[in-house]
Write a protein that holds these residues in place. Structure first.
Motif, PDB file in Angstrom:
ATOM      1  N   ALA A 133      11.705  -1.535  -5.781  1.00 31.10           N
ATOM      2  CA  ALA A 133      10.630  -2.281  -5.125  1.00 31.10           C
ATOM      3  C   ALA A 133      10.009  -1.465  -3.994  1.00 31.10           C
ATOM      4  O   ALA A 133       8.785  -1.427  -3.827  1.00 31.10           O
ATOM      5  N   GLY A 134      10.856  -0.798  -3.230  1.00 33.63           N
ATOM      6  CA  GLY A 134      10.352   0.039  -2.144  1.00 33.63           C
ATOM      7  C   GLY A 134       9.534   1.208  -2.651  1.00 33.63           C
ATOM      8  O   GLY A 134       8.514   1.573  -2.056  1.00 33.63           O
ATOM      9  N   TYR A 135       9.967   1.774  -3.767  1.00 38.81           N
ATOM     10  CA  TYR A 135       9.247   2.902  -4.361  1.00 38.81           C
ATOM     11  C   TYR A 135       7.862   2.471  -4.838  1.00 38.81           C
ATOM     12  O   TYR A 135       6.870   3.172  -4.616  1.00 38.81           O
ATOM     13  N   ILE A 136       7.791   1.304  -5.478  1.00 36.58           N
ATOM     14  CA  ILE A 136       6.497   0.795  -5.959  1.00 36.58           C
ATOM     15  C   ILE A 136       5.598   0.450  -4.777  1.00 36.58           C
ATOM     16  O   ILE A 136       4.392   0.727  -4.787  1.00 36.58           O
ATOM     17  N   TRP A 137       6.164  -0.153  -3.751  1.00 35.51           N
ATOM     18  CA  TRP A 137       5.384  -0.472  -2.556  1.00 35.51           C
ATOM     19  C   TRP A 137       4.834   0.798  -1.924  1.00 35.51           C
ATOM     20  O   TRP A 137       3.677   0.861  -1.546  1.00 35.51           O
ATOM     21  N   TRP A 138       5.665   1.810  -1.829  1.00 37.40           N
ATOM     22  CA  TRP A 138       5.259   3.095  -1.259  1.00 37.40           C
ATOM     23  C   TRP A 138       4.184   3.762  -2.111  1.00 37.40           C
ATOM     24  O   TRP A 138       3.326   4.487  -1.607  1.00 37.40           O
ATOM     25  N   SER A 139       4.202   3.502  -3.407  1.00 37.30           N
ATOM     26  CA  SER A 139       3.230   4.106  -4.323  1.00 37.30           C
ATOM     27  C   SER A 139       1.844   3.493  -4.204  1.00 37.30           C
ATOM     28  O   SER A 139       0.897   3.993  -4.825  1.00 37.30           O
ATOM     29  N   GLY A 140       1.717   2.403  -3.444  1.00 40.54           N
ATOM     30  CA  GLY A 140       0.393   1.831  -3.218  1.00 40.54           C
ATOM     31  C   GLY A 140       0.224   0.397  -3.665  1.00 40.54           C
ATOM     32  O   GLY A 140      -0.910  -0.060  -3.817  1.00 40.54           O
ATOM     33  N   LEU A 141       1.312  -0.332  -3.825  1.00 39.44           N
ATOM     34  CA  LEU A 141       1.235  -1.703  -4.327  1.00 39.44           C
ATOM     35  C   LEU A 141       0.379  -2.588  -3.427  1.00 39.44           C
ATOM     36  O   LEU A 141      -0.381  -3.429  -3.914  1.00 39.44           O
ATOM     37  N   PHE A 142       0.480  -2.394  -2.118  1.00 38.55           N
ATOM     38  CA  PHE A 142      -0.268  -3.244  -1.189  1.00 38.55           C
ATOM     39  C   PHE A 142      -1.288  -2.453  -0.368  1.00 38.55           C
ATOM     40  O   PHE A 142      -1.709  -2.890   0.704  1.00 38.55           O
TER      41      PHE A 142
END
Length: 304
Positions: free
Chosen positions: A21-30
């Motif tokens: 989840a942190g990786y996806i968030w860091w990738s630009g999710l928000f």
């Protein structure tokens, strides 16, 4: 002991989920998405590309191939069709690497390297206005997230403001994905292979139309190959040509994508089409009251 093992497994699963989840968030999710209309973030460019007809997901191999030749160069993808309206095998794209920007000349050795691998070289002009936005490029997930988050908003932005923006460019440079669609000189952003594909589709449609017309009433003025729809030039009559030139696009798209619609607003195009329709009915009343002009124009009207 069994309880301790189970607890360790649970903790490991939770840590893994939090990490993903942190990786996806860091990738630009928000990440914030700000769409603008104005000067392009990238000026005139010269790039090496390969043209492809097929699903856009299959373009990844071309990105890898061009990156291997010029690993330090920015990558570019140009997409000419809406995959929600055009079948995957018919989607057209050009993928490659940017060789130079602005007035800088590309390196001759790089050009030779790309041409040896089957790439072609083409230049896009500098335009005054584009629709543009950007997305962080931090991981592979950034590409997927960017596509899913950006395009729905771009389409809404363009439709809401009744803009004529096409084709869509994606430029991958260090830490950022630029999304851009020109608002002027769109014809200059179409590589030669796109025009060839359109001509091929046009010829196929014309052959099919000629076959259908051969069974019409030979006494009718409109039953010959020079009928109302076919007599108009593809370069000068947008409404008539749209049925034949690019059948995979709907009429609204051709109002924007049509070669003769440079700079025309949707209102201007609708006004011109109504004038043509009124002129058509006037001519039909004078020449042949029983000619099936209503049915022919209906084919165009349904496309609006």
């Amino acid at each position: 002991m069994p309880d301790f093992v189970g607890l360790c497994v649970l903790i490991s699963v939770l840590i893994s989920l939090i990490t993903v989840a942190g990786y996806i968030w860091w990738s630009g999710l928000f990440s914030d998405i700000i769409i603008l209309t104005g000067s392009p973030p990238v000026k005139k460019i010269t790039f090496a590309y390969k043209f492809k007809e097929g699903p856009y997901k299959d373009c990844r191999q071309l990105f890898k191939e061009s990156h291997r030749i010029g690993p330090k160069l920015s990558s570019i993808g140009v997409y000419y069709d809406d995959p929600e309206k055009v079948l995957g095998p018919q989607c057209r794209s050009a993928v490659g690497s940017i060789l130079s920007k602005g007035d800088n000349k590309p390196d001759e050795e790089l050009i030779k390297s790309y041409e040896t691998s089957g790439f072609r070289v083409f230049s896009f002009p500098e335009v005054t206005h584009v629709v543009t936005t950007s997305f962080p490029l931090k991981s592979f997930f950034s590409v997927l997230l960017g596509e899913r988050r950006i395009y729905p908003r771009l389409k809404h932005y363009i439709k809401e403001r009744r803009l004529c923006a096409h084709p869509f460019l994606e430029i991958y440079r260090e830490g950022q994905i630029l999304f851009m669609a020109p608002l002027a000189r769109q014809d200059d952003f179409y590589v030669p292979e796109v025009r060839k594909a359109e001509r091929r589709l046009s010829e196929q449609e014309d052959l099919h139309s000629d076959s259908d017309l051969s069974g019409a009433d030979s006494n009718s003025e409109y039953s010959s190959g020079s009928g109302v729809l076919l007599s108009d030039s593809r370069e000068t009559s947008l409404a008539a040509s749209s049925v034949h030139s690019v059948p995979i696009q709907d009429q609204e798209d051709r109002n924007c994508n049509g070669r003769s619609s440079r700079g025309n607003s949707f209102k201007e195009l609708d006004w011109e089409q109504k004038n043509r329709e009124e002129q058509l009915h006037e001519d039909s009343d004078q020449k042949s009251p029983e000619a099936p002009t209503q049915e022919w124009w209906g084919a165009v009207g349904e496309e609006e």
